[in-house]
Scaffold this active site. Structure first.
Site, PDB file in Angstrom:
ATOM      1  N   ASP A   4       0.843  -1.194   0.000  1.00  6.81           N
ATOM      2  CA  ASP A   4       0.000   0.000   0.000  1.00  6.81           C
ATOM      3  C   ASP A   4       0.880   1.246   0.000  1.00  6.81           C
ATOM      4  O   ASP A   4       2.002   1.209   0.500  1.00  6.81           O
ATOM      5  CB  ASP A   4      -0.874   0.036   1.268  1.00  6.81           C
ATOM      6  CG  ASP A   4      -2.088  -0.874   1.167  1.00  6.81           C
ATOM      7  OD1 ASP A   4      -2.326  -1.451   0.097  1.00  6.81           O
ATOM      8  OD2 ASP A   4      -2.803  -0.988   2.183  1.00  6.81           O
ATOM      9  N   ARG A  48      -0.958  -0.846  -8.794  1.00  2.00           N
ATOM     10  CA  ARG A  48      -2.312  -0.380  -8.465  1.00  2.00           C
ATOM     11  C   ARG A  48      -2.338   1.140  -8.586  1.00  2.00           C
ATOM     12  O   ARG A  48      -1.505   1.835  -8.001  1.00  2.00           O
ATOM     13  CB  ARG A  48      -2.668  -0.771  -7.022  1.00  2.00           C
ATOM     14  CG  ARG A  48      -4.034  -0.220  -6.565  1.00  2.00           C
ATOM     15  CD  ARG A  48      -4.233  -0.333  -5.056  1.00  2.00           C
ATOM     16  NE  ARG A  48      -4.165  -1.688  -4.597  1.00  2.00           N
ATOM     17  CZ  ARG A  48      -3.887  -2.034  -3.332  1.00  2.00           C
ATOM     18  NH1 ARG A  48      -3.647  -1.095  -2.428  1.00  2.00           N
ATOM     19  NH2 ARG A  48      -3.838  -3.293  -2.979  1.00  2.00           N
TER      20      ARG A  48
HETATM   21  P1  FDA Z   1     -14.093   9.075  -5.306  1.00  2.00           P
HETATM   22  O1  FDA Z   1     -14.114   8.794  -3.830  1.00  2.00           O
HETATM   23  O2  FDA Z   1     -13.535  10.373  -5.787  1.00  2.00           O
HETATM   24  O3  FDA Z   1     -15.541   8.861  -5.855  1.00  2.00           O
HETATM   25  C1  FDA Z   1     -15.819   9.132  -7.215  1.00  2.00           C
HETATM   26  C2  FDA Z   1     -17.188   8.635  -7.557  1.00  2.00           C
HETATM   27  O4  FDA Z   1     -17.263   7.221  -7.334  1.00  2.00           O
HETATM   28  C3  FDA Z   1     -18.298   9.216  -6.735  1.00  2.00           C
HETATM   29  O5  FDA Z   1     -18.679  10.476  -7.208  1.00  2.00           O
HETATM   30  C4  FDA Z   1     -19.367   8.151  -6.914  1.00  2.00           C
HETATM   31  O6  FDA Z   1     -19.975   8.299  -8.181  1.00  2.00           O
HETATM   32  C5  FDA Z   1     -18.575   6.878  -6.902  1.00  2.00           C
HETATM   33  N1  FDA Z   1     -18.518   6.330  -5.535  1.00  2.00           N
HETATM   34  C6  FDA Z   1     -17.521   6.425  -4.655  1.00  2.00           C
HETATM   35  N2  FDA Z   1     -17.835   5.810  -3.492  1.00  2.00           N
HETATM   36  C7  FDA Z   1     -19.092   5.331  -3.656  1.00  2.00           C
HETATM   37  C8  FDA Z   1     -19.993   4.622  -2.829  1.00  2.00           C
HETATM   38  N3  FDA Z   1     -19.687   4.308  -1.560  1.00  2.00           N
HETATM   39  N4  FDA Z   1     -21.193   4.291  -3.330  1.00  2.00           N
HETATM   40  C9  FDA Z   1     -21.538   4.628  -4.582  1.00  2.00           C
HETATM   41  N5  FDA Z   1     -20.737   5.317  -5.421  1.00  2.00           N
HETATM   42  C10 FDA Z   1     -19.521   5.664  -4.963  1.00  2.00           C
HETATM   43  N6  FDA Z   1      -5.290   5.114  -1.259  1.00  2.00           N
HETATM   44  C11 FDA Z   1      -4.002   5.344  -0.905  1.00  2.00           C
HETATM   45  O7  FDA Z   1      -3.646   6.494  -0.656  1.00  2.00           O
HETATM   46  N7  FDA Z   1      -3.119   4.304  -0.811  1.00  2.00           N
HETATM   47  C12 FDA Z   1      -3.470   3.025  -1.103  1.00  2.00           C
HETATM   48  O8  FDA Z   1      -2.631   2.115  -1.008  1.00  2.00           O
HETATM   49  C13 FDA Z   1      -4.798   2.774  -1.502  1.00  2.00           C
HETATM   50  N8  FDA Z   1      -5.242   1.523  -1.816  1.00  2.00           N
HETATM   51  C14 FDA Z   1      -6.500   1.343  -2.340  1.00  2.00           C
HETATM   52  C15 FDA Z   1      -6.905   0.085  -2.776  1.00  2.00           C
HETATM   53  C16 FDA Z   1      -8.143  -0.069  -3.386  1.00  2.00           C
HETATM   54  C17 FDA Z   1      -8.532  -1.425  -3.902  1.00  2.00           C
HETATM   55  C18 FDA Z   1      -8.994   1.050  -3.550  1.00  2.00           C
HETATM   56  C19 FDA Z   1     -10.329   0.924  -4.247  1.00  2.00           C
HETATM   57  C20 FDA Z   1      -8.632   2.266  -3.070  1.00  2.00           C
HETATM   58  C21 FDA Z   1      -7.392   2.431  -2.442  1.00  2.00           C
HETATM   59  N9  FDA Z   1      -7.009   3.659  -1.944  1.00  2.00           N
HETATM   60  C22 FDA Z   1      -5.702   3.856  -1.549  1.00  2.00           C
HETATM   61  C23 FDA Z   1      -8.014   4.733  -1.735  1.00  2.00           C
HETATM   62  C24 FDA Z   1      -8.057   5.665  -2.931  1.00  2.00           C
HETATM   63  O9  FDA Z   1      -6.900   6.442  -2.995  1.00  2.00           O
HETATM   64  C25 FDA Z   1      -9.262   6.612  -2.833  1.00  2.00           C
HETATM   65  O10 FDA Z   1      -9.132   7.383  -1.677  1.00  2.00           O
HETATM   66  C26 FDA Z   1     -10.593   5.908  -2.805  1.00  2.00           C
HETATM   67  O11 FDA Z   1     -10.630   4.792  -3.658  1.00  2.00           O
HETATM   68  C27 FDA Z   1     -11.701   6.870  -3.263  1.00  2.00           C
HETATM   69  O12 FDA Z   1     -11.482   7.275  -4.570  1.00  2.00           O
HETATM   70  P2  FDA Z   1     -12.367   6.785  -5.826  1.00  2.00           P
HETATM   71  O13 FDA Z   1     -11.439   6.613  -6.953  1.00  2.00           O
HETATM   72  O14 FDA Z   1     -13.081   5.548  -5.450  1.00  2.00           O
HETATM   73  O15 FDA Z   1     -13.311   7.943  -6.146  1.00  2.00           O
END
Ligand code: FDA
Length: 306
Positions: free
Chosen positions: A132, A182
């Protein structure tokens, strides 16, 4: 602003005591965390694998401050990997490891030694490890340790965060054959000097990085719940003719499970990141900071317990 306040609270031990002892916390935690024990992690993994998902398991805990804690974290991963292999849940399940939980902040060599032991155990169990990525002060150290680990364990995965200005260049460095990367947006509170601040800038950076990884020779792992970025990932998979063995989508346990199932139904490899353990506070606060709707869920749980 909202995100900053919650991320600041995630570092506050006073707020932690308040939240951890609140009667509603259990229900909220259960939505995002598989449970406290190794057996809980195995049970959740079995359910997800039966539904066609791959899994990466995270033993919750970060910012370890003693060698004993760091070694205890290592030992938990060794136990977990042995149990996963015995349950025939490898290679579908791999592990995600935070170097800060292995001693990175006070003894980089210890963190490396512990990570190497976990990589060796993962190899023996027939699976892989992903490191991570944490806040930007650790990026260089984490990538250095990754490079060393990959000498003996080339399948060790990296995480790159699209909000960091440096990440496009890191993607170019890491988009080589056999390199598992990732790509996520990034979950920490970072200064303007190193990170894009607006959601739009972060999304644009994510697309640039995704393009580099998907057109490169490595194995991209697109970690996002964002429908627009997932659609772009699907588009690039078609464009670059990447089948389900040449890239994957990743999402967090409890978030958009119906979308995870849809992508599996479309024939993609989808990996669910499953956290487990007692030390859920920092993880949960980052999830709340990401999405006001998660906070509303939290507040509803509070109201229903009054
Ligand atoms: P974001 O949170 O910006 O959401 C964008 C859109 O996605 C929303 O507007 C909505 O449409 C949809 N959405 C999001 N959440 C939803 C929900 N609960 N229900 C419905 N729709 C939803 N970070 C880090 O700093 N170090 C790391 O090692 C990791 N590792 C990691 C592994 C995995 C498998 C994931 C998925 C994420 C991480 N992260 C991470 C976290 C990552 O950096 C980030 O903070 C979160 O994934 C949130 O970003 P999103 O890309 O999901 O979009």
């Amino acid at each position: 602003m909202f995100r900053s306040v919650i991320l600041a609270a995630s570092r506050s031990s006073r707020v932690e005591r308040l939240v951890a002892t609140a009667p509603f916390s259990r229900d909220v935690v259960r939505r995002f965390v598989a449970g406290a024990k190794t057996d809980d992690a195995l049970r959740a993994t079995r359910e997800l694998v039966d539904d066609g998902l791959a899994v990466t398991l995270d033993n919750l805990g970060e910012d370890t401050v003693t060698g004993e804690q760091a070694n205890a974290t290592r030992d938990e991963y060794l136990t977990l990997l042995r149990m996963l292999a015995e349950a025939k849940l490898t290679p579908a399940a791999e592990v995600s490891v935070k170097l800060s939980a292995l001693g990175q902040a006070f003894d980089e060599q210890l963190a490396y030694d512990n990570a190497r032991a976990i990589c060796a155990a993962a190899e023996a169990a027939g699976t892989t490890v992903t490191l991570d990525m944490e806040d930007h002060t650790t990026t260089d150290s984490t990538l250095d340790i990754l490079t060393k680990l990959r000498k003996d364990h080339p399948s060790t995965g990296a995480v790159l965060q699209a909000y960091l200005r440096r990440t496009e260049s890191d993607c170019r460095e890491l988009a080589s054959a056999g390199s598992r990367v990732r790509l996520c947006k990034g979950a920490y509170r970072e200064p303007e000097s190193v990170a894009y601040q607006s959601a739009r800038e972060v999304d644009k950076s994510y697309v640039r990085c995704l393009n580099i990884l998907m057109s490169g020779d490595g194995y991209p792992m697109l970690a996002t719940h964002d429908p627009r970025l997932i659609a772009i990932g699907e588009d690039r998979a078609r464009w670059f003719d990447r089948g389900p063995d040449r890239f994957e989508f990743q999402m967090l346990y409890g978030i958009r499970p119906e979308e995870q199932a849809r992508l599996v139904g479309e024939g993609y490899t989808v990996r669910t990141y499953v956290p487990y353990g007692d030390d859920w506070y920092g993880y949960l606060m980052r999830r709340l900071a990401e999405r006001p709707a998660n906070l509303a869920f939290f507040a509803r749980a509070l109201a229903s317990k009054k």
